[in-house]
Design a protein around this motif. Structure first.
Motif, PDB file in Angstrom:
ATOM      1  N   LYS A  22     -34.858 -10.846  11.784  1.00  8.85           N
ATOM      2  CA  LYS A  22     -33.763 -11.117  10.568  1.00  8.85           C
ATOM      3  C   LYS A  22     -34.824 -10.625   9.288  1.00  8.85           C
ATOM      4  CE  LYS A  22     -33.820 -15.888  10.478  1.00  8.85           C
ATOM      5  NZ  LYS A  22     -34.298 -16.389  11.822  1.00  8.85           N
ATOM      6  N   ARG A  24     -35.146 -10.934   5.100  1.00 13.80           N
ATOM      7  CA  ARG A  24     -34.800 -11.729   4.207  1.00 13.80           C
ATOM      8  C   ARG A  24     -35.154 -11.190   2.821  1.00 13.80           C
ATOM      9  NH1 ARG A  24     -33.950 -17.213   5.762  1.00 13.80           N
ATOM     10  NH2 ARG A  24     -34.507 -17.642   7.713  1.00 13.80           N
ATOM     11  N   ARG A  29     -32.607 -15.339   1.270  1.00 13.18           N
ATOM     12  CA  ARG A  29     -31.492 -14.928   1.895  1.00 13.18           C
ATOM     13  C   ARG A  29     -31.595 -13.813   3.049  1.00 13.18           C
ATOM     14  NH1 ARG A  29     -28.131 -13.858  -3.555  1.00 13.18           N
ATOM     15  NH2 ARG A  29     -29.758 -12.499  -3.629  1.00 13.18           N
ATOM     16  N   VAL A  30     -30.988 -14.396   4.086  1.00 14.77           N
ATOM     17  CA  VAL A  30     -30.897 -13.224   5.231  1.00 14.77           C
ATOM     18  C   VAL A  30     -30.098 -12.107   4.949  1.00 14.77           C
ATOM     19  CG1 VAL A  30     -30.484 -13.039   7.828  1.00 14.77           C
ATOM     20  CG2 VAL A  30     -31.371 -15.104   6.888  1.00 14.77           C
ATOM     21  N   ILE A  31     -30.398 -10.889   4.983  1.00 18.47           N
ATOM     22  CA  ILE A  31     -29.679  -9.751   4.560  1.00 18.47           C
ATOM     23  C   ILE A  31     -29.321  -8.779   5.791  1.00 18.47           C
ATOM     24  CG2 ILE A  31     -30.503  -9.898   2.258  1.00 18.47           C
ATOM     25  CD1 ILE A  31     -32.228  -7.356   3.031  1.00 18.47           C
ATOM     26  N   TYR A  32     -30.169  -8.993   6.918  1.00 19.58           N
ATOM     27  CA  TYR A  32     -29.758  -8.208   8.090  1.00 19.58           C
ATOM     28  C   TYR A  32     -30.354  -8.772   9.421  1.00 19.58           C
ATOM     29  CZ  TYR A  32     -29.451  -4.426  11.448  1.00 19.58           C
ATOM     30  OH  TYR A  32     -29.192  -3.523  12.337  1.00 19.58           O
ATOM     31  N   PRO A  91     -24.806 -11.650   6.825  1.00 15.42           N
ATOM     32  CA  PRO A  91     -25.712 -10.774   6.040  1.00 15.42           C
ATOM     33  C   PRO A  91     -25.099  -9.760   5.563  1.00 15.42           C
ATOM     34  CG  PRO A  91     -26.609 -11.141   8.598  1.00 15.42           C
ATOM     35  CD  PRO A  91     -25.205 -11.736   8.588  1.00 15.42           C
ATOM     36  N   ASN A  94     -25.092  -6.224   7.533  1.00 12.49           N
ATOM     37  CA  ASN A  94     -24.393  -6.110   9.048  1.00 12.49           C
ATOM     38  C   ASN A  94     -23.022  -5.755   8.984  1.00 12.49           C
ATOM     39  OD1 ASN A  94     -26.869  -8.370   9.786  1.00 12.49           O
ATOM     40  ND2 ASN A  94     -26.113  -7.141  11.279  1.00 12.49           N
TER      41      ASN A  94
END
Length: 697
Positions: A22, A24, A29-32, A91, A94
């Motif tokens: 992951k 962040r 925040r998880v972005i991918y 995310p 994605n």
């Protein structure tokens, strides 16, 4: 913008096991989310030189502030965990497919005491059997109406059911025989559930058993002279057959399969799925997604499989899944699908036969869906206005470009070099203004030089038209010095750039299916190239843009904006700028520029293919004066080929009906002055192919 080196893991810190990682951002925040067979190798790829990364990947790693990972035992577990995290964190980088509408399903609520048949949309519920999705709810209702004759399952709501039970009176369907009326006790809960399960079996494709049973009962009733009962059974069988006819057989071997096709460009992808059960198409759906990550067709297919089957179990996952490209790790994906189904699942690309033909149909649907998605905004005036305003703002124009001209060069390895010019006015294609050019200034392949020639020829013609109407002189009298060109989507400007002298008429081939004959000099109508654009778009990058700008500068035109749209990354290039303008993926302006560029490419390649086909079909007999198509065909038919005709004497040619001696002499002379073509060669075997069809020499 973060520096990826600031959060790069230390060497050896990342395990070389399968897992999921992951990225962040600074707000955690998880972005991918991604998966890998080898975490160490995959994650390390994100921390190479930024110049080597795909632009979308570069944006992701510079947005992120940290990376973390989770080790799993197998690639199948990694696939499942990746899907779970994508669903949980949503995310931004994605690929996420979104339905282009909420598709209706035919649902049977087996989780109730008295199962109900109904139309359902939205999230699936546990204990409910679903069939579909269907394109329209009315298609479900028509099918259900036919089947209720044979399977009179409850279709009423809970309120209607309770009211009927309280009053002891069934609804209308109970009176006309299209409901078994369990609400008033005509059938037991067990008998009604058996009806519902038979309904599900029929919808799942096991149709032959029920039709044969009805026909057998019909024959038995007829033998017992119960003719009314036999007639009812006959009508029931016909109703089931009509319900089956609503979905034609596409695969003769009663296959259960899902077919997935993808249509894509640099920014978006459209996905189409056909659900085939019992050899019949039972449902269809379509998704569209932004390509927010650097992903190819294999990656798009893998993401689609995750979203399509991530929540499914049992028969909802078919025995066979046909795709246009296999995922990166097809064995792991197949195993993941098999775990969800509970039995083996075949994941493959169809190679031949009915399945390949059906896949072509699904692919056409995907292409149409992508085209519709890209163009549906064009019909909205507000959207078109916003697109033009975004282009003006991005390119630094004073006003919105109400007329846009786009140019593209097309050739086949340097042969048959042509160019196209398409026109969009107020965001809409103006096909009557389309033009096409043959490149005549030089031989060979040189897109930059070709672009310079085409732009020069087009605007020389524009200047010539202005000179002929006397608008230059009027402009010079009103305001000495170079004047400006102002144009609108509806008429020519009143002034143009000052000319330094007479402009010769360029050699030009301009034609389109909608061309009108060239108007007379005194008819008062504007000529073909009288309207100047506010924006010239060229298909290409910095070299093509520079060539177009140079051509305009040489003509003294400095008030028409020029830009280029590069296909690979959809970047907008401006003259004399070292860096491109990058419009947001969701920009209406970028959509419009793409449509203009794609239309120019389509128009150019169509013309180029037509020229090539015409050249291939040419024959030395074309140069014989007075020899029409009918007599040419008669000669070829008599001798078998141009090669054999070249070897014939004048007297032998005169034997052909309709060919006189003078014509025969002309044929011999024409063939003698043209050298025979080089023999055709089979590129697979190296064998020289003898000419035997007379198409050309």
């Amino acid at each position: 913008m973060a520096d990826p080196s600031s959060y790069r893991p230390k060497p050896g810190q990342i395990p070389d096991s399968p897992g999921v990682y992951k990225f962040r951002d600074e707000h955690r925040r998880v972005i991918y989310v991604g998966k890998a067979k080898n975490l160490r190798q995959r994650v390390a790829n994100y921390f190479q030189d930024l110049a080597n990364l795909h632009p979308r990947t570069r944006t992701m790693v510079t947005t992120a502030a940290s990376v973390e990972w989770t080790v799993v035992s197998t690639e199948v577990e990694a696939l499942q965990l990746e899907y779970s995290w994508i669903k949980e964190f949503d995310p931004r980088f994605n690929v996420k497919y979104r339905d282009d509408k909420s598709y209706p399903y035919l649902a049977v609520t087996l989780n109730e005491e008295f199962p109900r048949v109904q139309v359902m949309r939205g999230a699936k519920k546990k204990g409910v059997r679903y069939f579909g999705p269907y394109g329209h709810a009315w298609a479900i209702r028509e099918t259900v109406d036919l089947m209720l004759r044979v399977f009179p399952v409850r279709t009423c709501s809970a309120g209607v059911f309770k009211n009927a039970a309280r009053t002891g009176r069934p609804c209308l369907l109970g009176y006309i025989g299209k409901c078994s009326a369990p609400c008033v006790g005509r059938v037991t809960p067990e008998e009604h559930r058996e009806l519902a399960e038979d309904f599900c079996d029929f919808m799942a494709g096991r149709t032959g058993t029920y039709i044969r049973r009805l026909e057998k009962d019909m024959m038995q009733a007829a033998e017992e002279m119960e003719y009314e009962r036999a007639a009812r059974l006959r009508d029931d069988a016909e109703a089931l057959k009509r319900a089956m006819e609503k979905s034609a057989v596409v695969l003769a071997d009663a296959t259960d399969a899902d077919l997935i096709a993808v249509a894509e460009d640099e920014l978006e992808a459209a996905l189409q799925i056909f659900h085939v059960r019992g050899g019949r198409v039972r449902g269809q759906r379509g998704w569209v997604t932004d390509k927010v990550e650097a992903v190819d067709t294999s990656g798009l297919v893998e993401h689609a499989l995750q979203q399509l089957y991530g929540e499914e179990r049992g028969d909802a996952v078919p025995k066979e899944v046909l795709v246009p490209a296999l995922p990166e790790d097809p064995e792991a994906v197949s195993q993941w699908l098999a775990d969800r189904r509970g039995s083996q699942v075949s994941l493959r690309i169809p190679q031949r036969g009915d399945k390949k033909d059906l896949m072509a149909t699904v692919q056409r649907n995907a292409q149409q869906a992508l085209g519709l998605h890209k163009t549906k905004r064009a019909s909205d005036l507000t959207t078109r206005s916003r697109a033009l305003e975004e282009i003006a703002e991005a390119l630094g124009l004073d006003t919105a470009p109400l007329r846009i001209e786009c140019y593209d060069i097309s050739h086949l390895q340097g042969d048959d070099v042509v160019a196209s010019m398409v026109v969009f006015e107020d965001g809409l294609a103006r096909k009557s203004e389309y033009r096409r050019f043959q490149i005549k200034g030089f031989e060979g392949q040189d897109d930059v030089r070709s672009m310079h020639e085409v732009i020069g020829r087009r605007f020389k013609r524009y200047l010539q038209d202005k000179e002929r109407t006397g608008e230059w002189e009027e402009a010079q009298e009103a305001a000495p010095g170079p004047a400006s060109v102002h144009a609108s989507a509806t008429g020519p400007a009143a002034t143009g750039p000052a000319a330094t002298g007479p402009v010769p008429a360029p050699e030009l081939t301009a034609a389109s299916p909608n061309d009108e004959p060239e108007p007379r000099e005194d008819d008062g109508r504007p000529k073909r190239f009288a309207y100047p654009p506010q924006l010239v778009v060229v298909d290409g990058g910095q070299p093509q843009v520079a060539a177009a700008r140079r051509a305009l500068d040489e003509l003294g035109i400095d008030d028409i904006a020029v830009c280029g749209l590069a296909k690979r990354l959809e970047e907008v290039w401006l003259p004399d700028d070292d860096d491109p303008v990058v419009l947001p993926r969701s920009s209406e302006g970028l959509y419009l520029l793409q449509r203009v560029r794609d239309e120019a490419h389509r128009f150019a390649i169509t013309y180029q293919r037509a020229k090539r086909a015409k050249r291939i079909r040419s024959s030395p007999l074309d140069d014989v004066t007075g020899l029409g198509e009918t007599r040419k065909q008669a000669l070829i038919k008599h001798f078998g080929s141009v090669k054999k005709l070249r070897q014939a004497t004048i007297d032998e040619i005169c034997e052909v009906p309709g060919i006189g001696r003078r014509t025969a002499e002309s044929v011999v002379a024409a063939l003698a002055t043209t050298a025979p073509a080089a023999p055709a060669v089979n590129t697979a075997t190296g064998e020289i192919i003898e000419e035997d069809d007379g198409g050309s020499s």
